[in-house]
Design a protein around this motif. Sequence first.
Motif, PDB file in Angstrom:
ATOM      1  N   UNK A  52      -5.269 -14.741   4.768  1.00 18.08           N
ATOM      2  CA  UNK A  52      -5.175 -13.811   5.896  1.00 18.08           C
ATOM      3  C   UNK A  52      -4.013 -12.830   5.786  1.00 18.08           C
ATOM      4  N   UNK A  53      -3.022 -13.159   4.969  1.00 14.47           N
ATOM      5  CA  UNK A  53      -1.832 -12.334   4.859  1.00 14.47           C
ATOM      6  C   UNK A  53      -0.808 -12.608   5.937  1.00 14.47           C
ATOM      7  N   UNK A  54      -1.082 -13.552   6.828  1.00 10.47           N
ATOM      8  CA  UNK A  54      -0.153 -13.870   7.915  1.00 10.47           C
ATOM      9  C   UNK A  54       1.096 -14.557   7.371  1.00 10.47           C
ATOM     10  N   UNK A 104      -1.367  -9.409  -4.585  1.00 13.02           N
ATOM     11  CA  UNK A 104      -2.513  -9.821  -3.782  1.00 13.02           C
ATOM     12  C   UNK A 104      -2.692  -8.825  -2.626  1.00 13.02           C
ATOM     13  N   UNK A 105      -3.800  -8.085  -2.596  1.00 10.70           N
ATOM     14  CA  UNK A 105      -4.001  -7.094  -1.533  1.00 10.70           C
ATOM     15  C   UNK A 105      -3.960  -7.690  -0.126  1.00 10.70           C
ATOM     16  N   UNK A 124       5.177   0.278  -3.915  1.00 13.00           N
ATOM     17  CA  UNK A 124       5.415   0.768  -2.562  1.00 13.00           C
ATOM     18  C   UNK A 124       4.830  -0.188  -1.533  1.00 13.00           C
ATOM     19  N   UNK A 125       3.646  -0.704  -1.792  1.00 10.85           N
ATOM     20  CA  UNK A 125       3.047  -1.651  -0.853  1.00 10.85           C
ATOM     21  C   UNK A 125       3.915  -2.900  -0.725  1.00 10.85           C
ATOM     22  N   UNK A 126       4.415  -3.402  -1.827  1.00 11.25           N
ATOM     23  CA  UNK A 126       5.301  -4.564  -1.771  1.00 11.25           C
ATOM     24  C   UNK A 126       6.564  -4.245  -0.978  1.00 11.25           C
ATOM     25  N   UNK A 127       7.097  -3.058  -1.168  1.00 10.23           N
ATOM     26  CA  UNK A 127       8.283  -2.631  -0.432  1.00 10.23           C
ATOM     27  C   UNK A 127       8.006  -2.594   1.069  1.00 10.23           C
TER      28      UNK A 127
END
Length: 420
Positions: free
Chosen positions: A238-240, A158-159, A211-214
């Motif tokens: 929100x990604x919070x 999920x971006x 890489x983003x997950x890392x």
Amino acid sequence: MGRFKNLPLLFFFLLIGVNYSHGQMKRLKPEKEMLKLADQVLAQSVAQYKTMMRQLPQGQLPRTFENGKLATASPYSWISGFYPGSLMYLYEYSRDSVLLKDAEIRLKDLEKIQYVTANHDLGFMMYCSFGNAYRLLDSTRYKDILVQSAKSLVSRFYPKTGCIKSWNKIKSLDGKRMLNFPVIIDNMMNLELLFFASKVTGDPSYKDIAIKHTETTLKNHFRPDYSSYHVVDYDEETGAVKSKETMQGFSDNSTWARGQAWAIYGFTMVYRETRVKKYLEAAQKMAAHFINHPNLPKDKIPYWDFNVNQPGFIPPWKYDPAKYREIPRDASAAAIVSSALIELAAYVDAATAQKYLTIAETMLKSLSSAQYRSAAGANGGFILMHSSGGVPGNIEVDVPVSYADYYYLEALMRYRAMGA
């Protein structure tokens, strides 16, 4: 193509996917006695897994051996890839076609898992099994299965949160809250499948997601001392970060031993694939927390959680220490860390490398002793004893588990390859 096309002189490098220099390999000095022990244990493990093989029903994979009975799991279980992966390591060591035949049968049962999108465990399920099979047999079909598995895994990215969702929903350990976007530290282990997919397809999107997950994990899953939280729950919109807690550790602020092991192994692997220095530094700090912890026993086999019964660590669940004569150990965590340290040793200065190697040797010697390694023909065919899967739920406590065997065999093969 020949079945051992991928096993040239630098077989150690291919074993763990690393492009070492000759100098890096030469400065690692394995003990002669430990090399002998590795050979002895691997030979005995071939016989041990043949014992298990004779008991294992078709279509099932070994889960544990408890109360005198072999417990099995379906191909849809997160542990399904470890048995065929272990068979492939033992086949690599012995060239015993009986092991290969059974591995190929179990791989056939797992092929349907490449399309599963319901959980994050495809790395464990498919890369530990088909990844090793592809490495040894160079089968285009196995490569295609792995790429499809990676496609299924990235469907859970999920971006907005910047990470791969582990479970769909789950209640908190105290049962008071619903975690709607839980991400567990274990998820780091599944990223190797994505790096593989980018390498064989030329599509960077898999690697970019890994890489983003890392990055998200490094930001949110660790305390200042680089101990790890088991679970981080995110707001999907929100990604919070909504909470940091545990589902398998002693308390929300404790260090669950196997979770810390996943972190060490995972960040070491990501450094191998990216050569980004901060991942190496993080892996070293995570390893330092583990190997220097005052509650790590002298034999280097950790308790299932480093902070059990310590002041300030309160379980959000009912913990009854009277259940156990002593705090359960987790041999699986030691097996994972020993394998990770052997690889980590290749990336650091000579003094630190030797330190890591010495600790890995201590772990492997302990695991190879009668205290942790089962007698021939016993333990349902499992190699190791005294792992702890899920203490909070009283699930697989102080029993053999398939992933302990897998990472133990991997560590032995990595160690043995240094002396080749």
